[in-house]
Design an enzyme around this catalytic site. Sequence first.
Site, PDB file in Angstrom:
ATOM      1  N   TYR A 170       3.919   8.754 -11.579  1.00  0.00           N
ATOM      2  CA  TYR A 170       2.973   7.991 -10.758  1.00  0.00           C
ATOM      3  C   TYR A 170       2.216   6.966 -11.617  1.00  0.00           C
ATOM      4  CZ  TYR A 170      -0.799   7.301  -7.307  1.00  0.00           C
ATOM      5  OH  TYR A 170      -1.704   6.777  -6.414  1.00  0.00           O
TER       6      TYR A 170
ATOM      7  N   LYS B 165       2.222   2.862 -11.264  1.00  0.00           N
ATOM      8  CA  LYS B 165       1.007   2.081 -11.002  1.00  0.00           C
ATOM      9  C   LYS B 165       0.719   1.110 -12.150  1.00  0.00           C
ATOM     10  CE  LYS B 165       0.216   3.905  -6.980  1.00  0.00           C
ATOM     11  NZ  LYS B 165       0.357   3.111  -5.758  1.00  0.00           N
TER      12      LYS B 165
ATOM     13  N   ASN C 148       0.811  -1.222   0.000  1.00  0.00           N
ATOM     14  CA  ASN C 148       0.000   0.000   0.000  1.00  0.00           C
ATOM     15  C   ASN C 148       0.847   1.277   0.000  1.00  0.00           C
ATOM     16  OD1 ASN C 148      -2.461   1.732   0.739  1.00  0.00           O
ATOM     17  ND2 ASN C 148      -1.052   2.060   2.447  1.00  0.00           N
TER      18      ASN C 148
END
Length: 249
Positions: A157, A161, A92
């Site tokens: 980012y 991801k 996470n």
Amino acid sequence: MNDLTPSAPQTILVTGGSRGLGAAMVMDLAARGRNVCFTYLSSHSQAEQLASSSKPGQVLPVCADGRDASAIEQAVKRCVEHFGRLDGLVNNAGITQDRSALAMTAEQWHAVIDGNLHSAFHACQAVLPLFVEQGHGAIVNMASVSGLIGVPGQANYGASKAGLIGMTRSMAVEFASRGVRCNAVAPGFIDTDMTRKLNERRVAQMLERIPMRRFGNGKEVARVVAFLLSDDAAYLTGQVLAVDGGLLA
Ligand code: NAP
């Protein structure tokens, strides 16, 4: 405590559990009777507070920088020593450093790839030998809708991801026959410190695009993570569940 009996509660390691979505997952899993170890980087008091709000000994905070493979390996060892078992991992921990790709520095690119993607790989490598040996284990990687659709200013980012999604699918097929499942959750816009950094104009633009016309909350993501970790998802691997109020629909 070092309970090696098979009836010991299932134990989950959550990276980046001191705040935001990670803290919501820690609370949700503890409420379901799981033992939880979580890592964090610098939020010592928040981490201690979270641990002390659960049953004594049920939640173990460990300060460990996920970018450091040996630190996460040590965290896994502490978790297994403390609880006697480890059944699931939630990758996470994550960061943003948004900027136009025209102005993004190499440092900003590397910081986000390192913090979000390399760290998850290190954690997977730290738990996989145990999961394979015991013949079970569930991994949940926190991806993002940014890994599936273009979000301006998030080249670093979005790449991190999308990389996590590729890693999830690869590991899912590699370890399925050994009893290890690997899935990803792709949240849309969830109300945490991360999204509180967005300016008003960006928030208004996003709300316009979200069919439910609101940001999600940590509990709504935590419940999906708990499902993926549980036996209710026993035949589910290599999937990416978008928790996004319909954004990707
Ligand atoms: P957040 O509120 O900023 O919390 C980030 C957490 O990660 C904190 O606990 C932080 O620890 C920890 N962390 C960061 N770098 C770390 C490192 N190197 N080592 C160990 N721990 C580290 O973020 P969030 O909104 O809850 O997001 C959680 C995850 O969901 C991230 O992967 C994020 O990309 C993803 N996500 C979030 C959203 C959203 O809308 N919020 C949407 C899509 C995906 P400290 O407290 O010690 O700093």
